[in-house]
Design a protein around this motif. Sequence first.
Motif, PDB file in Angstrom:
ATOM      1  N   TRP A  33       0.837  -1.196   0.000  1.00 36.53           N
ATOM      2  CA  TRP A  33       0.000   0.000   0.000  1.00 36.53           C
ATOM      3  C   TRP A  33       0.872   1.246   0.000  1.00 36.53           C
ATOM      4  O   TRP A  33       1.934   1.267   0.619  1.00 36.53           O
ATOM      5  CB  TRP A  33      -0.879   0.022   1.249  1.00 36.53           C
ATOM      6  CG  TRP A  33      -1.926  -1.037   1.229  1.00 36.53           C
ATOM      7  CD1 TRP A  33      -1.830  -2.284   1.769  1.00 36.53           C
ATOM      8  CD2 TRP A  33      -3.193  -0.948   0.618  1.00 36.53           C
ATOM      9  NE1 TRP A  33      -2.982  -2.973   1.528  1.00 36.53           N
ATOM     10  CE2 TRP A  33      -3.848  -2.183   0.824  1.00 36.53           C
ATOM     11  CE3 TRP A  33      -3.863   0.044  -0.079  1.00 36.53           C
ATOM     12  CZ2 TRP A  33      -5.120  -2.446   0.364  1.00 36.53           C
ATOM     13  CZ3 TRP A  33      -5.137  -0.212  -0.541  1.00 36.53           C
ATOM     14  CH2 TRP A  33      -5.754  -1.444  -0.325  1.00 36.53           C
TER      15      TRP A  33
ATOM     16  N   ALA B 261      -2.098   7.911   2.338  1.00 42.37           N
ATOM     17  CA  ALA B 261      -3.457   7.499   2.002  1.00 42.37           C
ATOM     18  C   ALA B 261      -4.307   8.637   1.451  1.00 42.37           C
ATOM     19  O   ALA B 261      -5.513   8.481   1.277  1.00 42.37           O
ATOM     20  CB  ALA B 261      -4.134   6.909   3.238  1.00 42.37           C
TER      21      ALA B 261
ATOM     22  N   TRP C 254       1.407   0.206  -9.816  1.00 38.15           N
ATOM     23  CA  TRP C 254       0.423   0.942  -9.025  1.00 38.15           C
ATOM     24  C   TRP C 254      -0.930   0.841  -9.703  1.00 38.15           C
ATOM     25  O   TRP C 254      -1.052   0.921 -10.921  1.00 38.15           O
ATOM     26  CB  TRP C 254       0.822   2.406  -8.861  1.00 38.15           C
ATOM     27  CG  TRP C 254       1.982   2.609  -7.961  1.00 38.15           C
ATOM     28  CD1 TRP C 254       3.221   3.040  -8.325  1.00 38.15           C
ATOM     29  CD2 TRP C 254       2.036   2.387  -6.551  1.00 38.15           C
ATOM     30  NE1 TRP C 254       4.044   3.092  -7.221  1.00 38.15           N
ATOM     31  CE2 TRP C 254       3.346   2.703  -6.120  1.00 38.15           C
ATOM     32  CE3 TRP C 254       1.113   1.950  -5.603  1.00 38.15           C
ATOM     33  CZ2 TRP C 254       3.738   2.612  -4.794  1.00 38.15           C
ATOM     34  CZ3 TRP C 254       1.518   1.855  -4.276  1.00 38.15           C
ATOM     35  CH2 TRP C 254       2.806   2.181  -3.891  1.00 38.15           C
TER      36      TRP C 254
ATOM     37  N   PRO D 282      -6.983  -0.308  -5.725  1.00 39.13           N
ATOM     38  CA  PRO D 282      -7.193  -1.622  -5.122  1.00 39.13           C
ATOM     39  C   PRO D 282      -8.586  -2.159  -5.420  1.00 39.13           C
ATOM     40  O   PRO D 282      -9.518  -1.393  -5.662  1.00 39.13           O
ATOM     41  CB  PRO D 282      -7.037  -1.345  -3.627  1.00 39.13           C
ATOM     42  CG  PRO D 282      -7.436   0.075  -3.476  1.00 39.13           C
ATOM     43  CD  PRO D 282      -6.976   0.764  -4.737  1.00 39.13           C
TER      44      PRO D 282
ATOM     45  N   GLU E 274      -9.352  -5.998  -1.561  1.00 35.87           N
ATOM     46  CA  GLU E 274      -8.085  -5.503  -1.023  1.00 35.87           C
ATOM     47  C   GLU E 274      -8.320  -4.380  -0.017  1.00 35.87           C
ATOM     48  O   GLU E 274      -7.701  -4.354   1.048  1.00 35.87           O
ATOM     49  CB  GLU E 274      -7.174  -5.033  -2.150  1.00 35.87           C
ATOM     50  CG  GLU E 274      -6.614  -6.179  -2.957  1.00 35.87           C
ATOM     51  CD  GLU E 274      -5.902  -5.745  -4.213  1.00 35.87           C
ATOM     52  OE1 GLU E 274      -4.868  -6.364  -4.516  1.00 35.87           O
ATOM     53  OE2 GLU E 274      -6.356  -4.805  -4.900  1.00 35.87           O
ATOM     54  N   LEU E 275      -9.212  -3.440  -0.357  1.00 36.31           N
ATOM     55  CA  LEU E 275      -9.527  -2.374   0.593  1.00 36.31           C
ATOM     56  C   LEU E 275     -10.090  -2.935   1.889  1.00 36.31           C
ATOM     57  O   LEU E 275      -9.791  -2.448   2.978  1.00 36.31           O
ATOM     58  CB  LEU E 275     -10.531  -1.389  -0.013  1.00 36.31           C
ATOM     59  CG  LEU E 275      -9.975  -0.251  -0.840  1.00 36.31           C
ATOM     60  CD1 LEU E 275     -11.106   0.542  -1.465  1.00 36.31           C
ATOM     61  CD2 LEU E 275      -9.090   0.652  -0.019  1.00 36.31           C
TER      62      LEU E 275
ATOM     63  N   LEU F 218      -7.978  -3.759   5.011  1.00 40.50           N
ATOM     64  CA  LEU F 218      -7.534  -2.706   5.919  1.00 40.50           C
ATOM     65  C   LEU F 218      -8.487  -2.507   7.089  1.00 40.50           C
ATOM     66  O   LEU F 218      -8.148  -1.842   8.069  1.00 40.50           O
ATOM     67  CB  LEU F 218      -7.380  -1.385   5.167  1.00 40.50           C
ATOM     68  CG  LEU F 218      -6.339  -1.362   4.049  1.00 40.50           C
ATOM     69  CD1 LEU F 218      -6.397  -0.037   3.313  1.00 40.50           C
ATOM     70  CD2 LEU F 218      -4.956  -1.625   4.596  1.00 40.50           C
TER      71      LEU F 218
ATOM     72  N   PHE G 154       0.453   4.024   8.030  1.00 38.35           N
ATOM     73  CA  PHE G 154       0.002   4.949   6.990  1.00 38.35           C
ATOM     74  C   PHE G 154      -0.081   6.389   7.475  1.00 38.35           C
ATOM     75  O   PHE G 154      -0.212   6.656   8.664  1.00 38.35           O
ATOM     76  CB  PHE G 154      -1.348   4.490   6.439  1.00 38.35           C
ATOM     77  CG  PHE G 154      -1.326   3.069   5.974  1.00 38.35           C
ATOM     78  CD1 PHE G 154      -0.533   2.692   4.901  1.00 38.35           C
ATOM     79  CD2 PHE G 154      -2.070   2.101   6.615  1.00 38.35           C
ATOM     80  CE1 PHE G 154      -0.486   1.384   4.473  1.00 38.35           C
ATOM     81  CE2 PHE G 154      -2.039   0.778   6.192  1.00 38.35           C
ATOM     82  CZ  PHE G 154      -1.242   0.430   5.121  1.00 38.35           C
TER      83      PHE G 154
ATOM     84  N   TRP H 297      -6.323   5.509  -2.801  1.00 38.95           N
ATOM     85  CA  TRP H 297      -5.247   4.896  -2.028  1.00 38.95           C
ATOM     86  C   TRP H 297      -4.623   3.806  -2.880  1.00 38.95           C
ATOM     87  O   TRP H 297      -5.035   2.652  -2.847  1.00 38.95           O
ATOM     88  CB  TRP H 297      -5.803   4.315  -0.750  1.00 38.95           C
ATOM     89  CG  TRP H 297      -4.812   4.031   0.325  1.00 38.95           C
ATOM     90  CD1 TRP H 297      -3.462   3.894   0.207  1.00 38.95           C
ATOM     91  CD2 TRP H 297      -5.118   3.829   1.699  1.00 38.95           C
ATOM     92  NE1 TRP H 297      -2.909   3.620   1.427  1.00 38.95           N
ATOM     93  CE2 TRP H 297      -3.900   3.577   2.367  1.00 38.95           C
ATOM     94  CE3 TRP H 297      -6.290   3.825   2.432  1.00 38.95           C
ATOM     95  CZ2 TRP H 297      -3.839   3.328   3.730  1.00 38.95           C
ATOM     96  CZ3 TRP H 297      -6.222   3.586   3.778  1.00 38.95           C
ATOM     97  CH2 TRP H 297      -5.011   3.343   4.422  1.00 38.95           C
TER      98      TRP H 297
ATOM     99  N   VAL I 268      -2.327   0.874  -4.574  1.00 36.62           N
ATOM    100  CA  VAL I 268      -1.701  -0.360  -4.108  1.00 36.62           C
ATOM    101  C   VAL I 268      -0.925  -0.937  -5.283  1.00 36.62           C
ATOM    102  O   VAL I 268      -1.189  -0.585  -6.436  1.00 36.62           O
ATOM    103  CB  VAL I 268      -2.772  -1.359  -3.575  1.00 36.62           C
ATOM    104  CG1 VAL I 268      -3.644  -1.872  -4.691  1.00 36.62           C
ATOM    105  CG2 VAL I 268      -2.156  -2.481  -2.785  1.00 36.62           C
TER     106      VAL I 268
END
Length: 120
Positions: free
Chosen positions: A2, A6, A41, A44, A48-49, A52, A69, A111, A113
């Motif tokens: 990540w 953010a 890059w 996400p 994936e998000l 978090l 972060f 954000w 990833v």
Amino acid sequence: TWMKNANCWGALPWEDASKAVAALDSGQKTCEGYTDKQSDWRLPSKDELATLVSNDSDNGLILPKGHPFEKTQQGHYWSSTDGEQAATAWYINMHNGHADFYGKNTSYYVWPVRGQIIKP
């Protein structure tokens, strides 16, 4: 992996968010320490998000204690996952963990990833 920051570009509509991440990947855009075509890059996925999301928070966010972060926002973050209609995409609300889809013309946070895509 990540991005540590953010909130690199603030809130953007989904298409602009996708373009900003693609420009970062090509070296045309920068973000505090991420330059020179650092590859892979992308936005996400919704899944994936969701990785978090934590119930172990003491900072008003739903990120785990001691997370690495910076500039995390208590708002919605775009995912690359399309919603049920073509003009929508999924987001995760980093204030309460709510996931839903909404119109891609709405401005949400970005954000990035990179690395292997997590699939359910």
